[in-house]
Design a protein around this motif. Structure first.
Motif, PDB file in Angstrom:
ATOM      1  N   ARG A   1      -3.394   1.166  -4.188  1.00  0.00           N
ATOM      2  CA  ARG A   1      -1.529   0.697  -3.979  1.00  0.00           C
ATOM      3  C   ARG A   1      -1.356   1.966  -3.055  1.00  0.00           C
ATOM      4  NH1 ARG A   1       0.964  -3.734  -6.023  1.00  0.00           N
ATOM      5  NH2 ARG A   1      -0.530  -5.301  -6.039  1.00  0.00           N
TER       6      ARG A   1
ATOM      7  N   VAL B   1       4.650  -1.062   0.338  1.00  0.00           N
ATOM      8  CA  VAL B   1       4.468  -0.693  -0.663  1.00  0.00           C
ATOM      9  C   VAL B   1       2.036  -1.362   0.394  1.00  0.00           C
ATOM     10  CG1 VAL B   1       2.243  -1.076  -2.819  1.00  0.00           C
ATOM     11  CG2 VAL B   1       5.403  -0.410  -2.845  1.00  0.00           C
TER      12      VAL B   1
ATOM     13  N   VAL C   1       1.949  -5.149   0.671  1.00  0.00           N
ATOM     14  CA  VAL C   1       2.272  -5.821  -0.635  1.00  0.00           C
ATOM     15  C   VAL C   1       3.734  -5.922  -0.799  1.00  0.00           C
ATOM     16  CG1 VAL C   1       2.270  -5.696  -3.114  1.00  0.00           C
ATOM     17  CG2 VAL C   1       0.850  -4.472  -1.526  1.00  0.00           C
TER      18      VAL C   1
ATOM     19  N   HIS D   1       5.840  -2.251  -8.300  1.00  0.00           N
ATOM     20  CA  HIS D   1       4.127  -2.180  -7.707  1.00  0.00           C
ATOM     21  C   HIS D   1       3.044  -0.819  -7.972  1.00  0.00           C
ATOM     22  CE1 HIS D   1       6.228  -5.283  -5.150  1.00  0.00           C
ATOM     23  NE2 HIS D   1       7.956  -3.886  -5.106  1.00  0.00           N
TER      24      HIS D   1
END
Length: 164
Positions: free
Chosen positions: A2, A17, A28, A58
């Motif tokens: 990520r 993200v 994301v 996140h």
């Protein structure tokens, strides 16, 4: 992996993200941390708090921040540099390594031209991340920074494999 991209700003700090899986990149989330506080100190605090919440929500593995563009207004550049300090601090506090990219490097990685217009960057972000619902231009820039960092990391992995 990520990757969190951050577009520093004193009023609007864009963030995005993405997930990188080999050569595949997917969206994301993205958004804007806003601060309408009157004092600079309160504004920086709002931005830090908001960005820390994004990181907690996140859990990125890596982050990237756009470098400050120096212009004719020295006071404005200095204030933007302070917002950039917040953008560097929040992921560093979470133990996340942070990459830094010049605006022209981000544009070149996304559009292929270092002096691309904002609309061109946004268009290419939409092509790379089909179906993305952008929270605004600052969020689009943040996603572009994340994509730039992801491509940089991918090329670094390829170089390591070739050398090994």
């Amino acid at each position: 992996m990520r990757v969190l991209g951050i577009d520093p700003g004193l009023v609007n700090m864009g963030w995005g993200v993405i997930v990188v899986d080999g050569s595949r990149i997917s969206h994301v989330a993205n958004g804007i941390v806003r601060s309408g506080a009157a004092s600079l100190a309160a504004r920086l605090c709002d931005l830090h708090r908001g960005l820390a919440a994004v990181i907690a929500a996140h859990a990125p593995d890596a982050a990237a921040v756009e470098q400050t563009f120096v212009n004719k207004d020295a006071v404005g550049t200095l204030k933007l540099g302070q917002a950039r300090g917040v953008a560097l601090l929040a992921p560093a506090q979470a133990g996340i390594e942070v990459g830094e990219y010049a605006p022209n490097a981000v544009k070149k990685a996304i559009v292929g031209v270092g002096h691309a217009q904002k609309q061109q960057v946004e268009h290419m972000v939409r092509l790379v991340l089909p179906g993305v619902d952008l929270a605004g231009p600052d969020a689009a820039d943040a996603l572009a920074i994340a994509i730039c960092h992801a491509r940089h990391l991918q090329s670094r992995v390829l170089r390591i494999k070739v050398v090994a």
